[in-house]
Scaffold this motif. Structure first.
Motif, PDB file in Angstrom:
ATOM      1  N   PRO A 185     -18.422  46.187  83.987  1.00  0.00           N
ATOM      2  CA  PRO A 185     -19.268  45.580  82.940  1.00  0.00           C
ATOM      3  C   PRO A 185     -19.089  46.283  81.587  1.00  0.00           C
ATOM      4  CG  PRO A 185     -20.587  47.029  84.296  1.00  0.00           C
ATOM      5  CD  PRO A 185     -19.199  47.046  84.881  1.00  0.00           C
ATOM      6  N   TRP A 186     -17.931  46.120  80.979  1.00  0.00           N
ATOM      7  CA  TRP A 186     -17.618  46.796  79.718  1.00  0.00           C
ATOM      8  C   TRP A 186     -18.613  46.442  78.623  1.00  0.00           C
ATOM      9  CZ3 TRP A 186     -14.275  50.602  79.592  1.00  0.00           C
ATOM     10  CH2 TRP A 186     -13.201  50.625  80.479  1.00  0.00           C
ATOM     11  N   GLN A 187     -18.869  47.386  77.738  1.00  0.00           N
ATOM     12  CA  GLN A 187     -19.622  47.093  76.517  1.00  0.00           C
ATOM     13  C   GLN A 187     -18.785  46.148  75.673  1.00  0.00           C
ATOM     14  OE1 GLN A 187     -20.746  50.566  74.276  1.00  0.00           O
ATOM     15  NE2 GLN A 187     -21.673  51.555  76.036  1.00  0.00           N
ATOM     16  N   GLY A 188     -19.446  45.222  75.010  1.00  0.00           N
ATOM     17  CA  GLY A 188     -18.765  44.347  74.059  1.00  0.00           C
ATOM     18  C   GLY A 188     -18.020  43.180  74.665  1.00  0.00           C
ATOM     19  N   LEU A 189     -18.285  42.852  75.920  1.00  0.00           N
ATOM     20  CA  LEU A 189     -17.627  41.680  76.508  1.00  0.00           C
ATOM     21  C   LEU A 189     -18.105  40.411  75.808  1.00  0.00           C
ATOM     22  CD1 LEU A 189     -17.743  42.385  80.348  1.00  0.00           C
ATOM     23  CD2 LEU A 189     -15.723  42.371  78.863  1.00  0.00           C
ATOM     24  N   ALA A 190     -17.214  39.460  75.669  1.00  0.00           N
ATOM     25  CA  ALA A 190     -17.584  38.157  75.129  1.00  0.00           C
ATOM     26  C   ALA A 190     -18.511  37.471  76.128  1.00  0.00           C
ATOM     27  CB  ALA A 190     -16.333  37.314  74.892  1.00  0.00           C
ATOM     28  N   GLU A 191     -19.419  36.661  75.631  1.00  0.00           N
ATOM     29  CA  GLU A 191     -20.345  35.952  76.516  1.00  0.00           C
ATOM     30  C   GLU A 191     -19.602  35.070  77.506  1.00  0.00           C
ATOM     31  OE1 GLU A 191     -23.623  33.923  74.683  1.00  0.00           O
ATOM     32  OE2 GLU A 191     -23.877  35.527  73.211  1.00  0.00           O
ATOM     33  N   SER A 192     -18.565  34.426  77.039  1.00  0.00           N
ATOM     34  CA  SER A 192     -17.781  33.532  77.878  1.00  0.00           C
ATOM     35  C   SER A 192     -16.469  34.206  78.262  1.00  0.00           C
ATOM     36  CB  SER A 192     -17.499  32.234  77.102  1.00  0.00           C
ATOM     37  OG  SER A 192     -16.680  31.383  77.859  1.00  0.00           O
ATOM     38  N   GLN A 193     -16.195  34.269  79.549  1.00  0.00           N
ATOM     39  CA  GLN A 193     -14.950  34.843  80.067  1.00  0.00           C
ATOM     40  C   GLN A 193     -14.101  33.698  80.618  1.00  0.00           C
ATOM     41  OE1 GLN A 193     -14.043  38.319  80.030  1.00  0.00           O
ATOM     42  NE2 GLN A 193     -15.738  38.286  78.577  1.00  0.00           N
ATOM     43  N   THR A 194     -13.313  33.083  79.745  1.00  0.00           N
ATOM     44  CA  THR A 194     -12.544  31.898  80.133  1.00  0.00           C
ATOM     45  C   THR A 194     -11.131  32.223  80.605  1.00  0.00           C
ATOM     46  OG1 THR A 194     -11.875  31.561  77.835  1.00  0.00           O
ATOM     47  CG2 THR A 194     -13.861  30.396  78.590  1.00  0.00           C
ATOM     48  N   ASP A 195     -10.677  33.459  80.413  1.00  0.00           N
ATOM     49  CA  ASP A 195      -9.359  33.860  80.899  1.00  0.00           C
ATOM     50  C   ASP A 195      -9.507  34.265  82.364  1.00  0.00           C
ATOM     51  OD1 ASP A 195      -7.026  35.525  81.558  1.00  0.00           O
ATOM     52  OD2 ASP A 195      -6.575  35.443  79.417  1.00  0.00           O
ATOM     53  N   SER A 196      -8.736  33.672  83.224  1.00  0.00           N
ATOM     54  CA  SER A 196      -8.885  33.920  84.664  1.00  0.00           C
ATOM     55  C   SER A 196      -8.388  35.293  85.096  1.00  0.00           C
ATOM     56  CB  SER A 196      -8.144  32.837  85.461  1.00  0.00           C
ATOM     57  OG  SER A 196      -6.755  32.897  85.178  1.00  0.00           O
ATOM     58  N   ARG A 197      -7.621  35.993  84.250  1.00  0.00           N
ATOM     59  CA  ARG A 197      -7.072  37.287  84.660  1.00  0.00           C
ATOM     60  C   ARG A 197      -7.564  38.467  83.828  1.00  0.00           C
ATOM     61  NH1 ARG A 197      -0.692  39.025  85.068  1.00  0.00           N
ATOM     62  NH2 ARG A 197      -1.100  41.110  85.880  1.00  0.00           N
ATOM     63  N   PHE A 198      -7.674  38.291  82.512  1.00  0.00           N
ATOM     64  CA  PHE A 198      -7.953  39.407  81.620  1.00  0.00           C
ATOM     65  C   PHE A 198      -9.335  39.290  80.972  1.00  0.00           C
ATOM     66  CE2 PHE A 198      -3.327  38.981  81.704  1.00  0.00           C
ATOM     67  CZ  PHE A 198      -2.956  40.270  82.037  1.00  0.00           C
ATOM     68  N   TYR A 199      -9.940  40.453  80.721  1.00  0.00           N
ATOM     69  CA  TYR A 199     -11.214  40.480  80.001  1.00  0.00           C
ATOM     70  C   TYR A 199     -11.053  39.860  78.627  1.00  0.00           C
ATOM     71  CZ  TYR A 199     -13.355  43.871  83.231  1.00  0.00           C
ATOM     72  OH  TYR A 199     -13.886  44.500  84.323  1.00  0.00           O
TER      73      TYR A 199
END
Length: 178
Positions: free
Chosen positions: A64-78
């Motif tokens: 759960p990294w700080q600063g993650l985008a709300e939407s994670q649409t890439d199936s492989r990468f943060y």
């Protein structure tokens, strides 16, 4: 080869000449923080790591990294809310490699970062060591200058370009160490 170089230069020029966008959060321009994944390069003009604000191409493994985008649409990468957060995660990973695993050479770091079963680890380690002015088997100090060079070398190798100013990278590194 010329097309690859021209494409990388074009992407870098595009990123460097974009007008500022309305901002939220930290920083004074798009490079520091955005409310979600950048959409200006979603057309595929920039490398995936740059589009995802994840210039180290950290794979999504549930941290759960700080600063993650709300939407994670890439199936492989943060995907991060802004490049500073992706750079922070990159630098934090390097800090963990040093402190928890004792990895202090380009060869050791890159062998873990980009395993040989997926990458040309030898070439990658040589490129990083070259950017540091050393060889792959020489001890790398943990000085601020070396951290900056190491992060820049990884960004360059992962994306083919390194479009970020030093102050942005230094801010990401500082966040990783505080």
């Amino acid at each position: 080869m010329r097309l690859v170089i021209l494409g990388a230069l074009g992407a870098g020029l595009y990123l460097a000449t974009r007008p500022d966008e309305p901002r939220q959060g930290i920083g004074t321009d798009w490079a520091h923080d955005t409310p979600g994944p950048r959409t200006d390069t979603d057309t595929g003009q920039a490398p995936r790591g740059i589009r995802n604000n994840n210039p180290g191409n950290l794979e999504n493994n549930g941290i759960p990294w700080q600063g993650l985008a709300e939407s994670q649409t890439d199936s492989r990468f943060y995907q991060f809310a802004g490049p500073v957060w992706g750079i922070r995660a990159l630098a934090r990973t390097l800090k963990t490699y040093r402190e928890n695993y004792g990895l202090t050479t380009a060869k050791d770091i890159i062998s873990r970062w980009a395993p040989a079963h997926e990458n040309d680890t030898e070439s990658y380690a040589r490129a990083v060591a070259g950017a540091l002015g050393t060889d792959p088997y020489t001890y790398i100090s943990d000085s601020p200058d070396t951290r900056l060079k190491l992060v820049k070398a990884i960004i360059k190798h992962e994306n083919g370009i390194q479009p970020y100013p030093d102050d942005l990278i230094e801010e990401g590194i500082t966040r990783a160490y505080t």
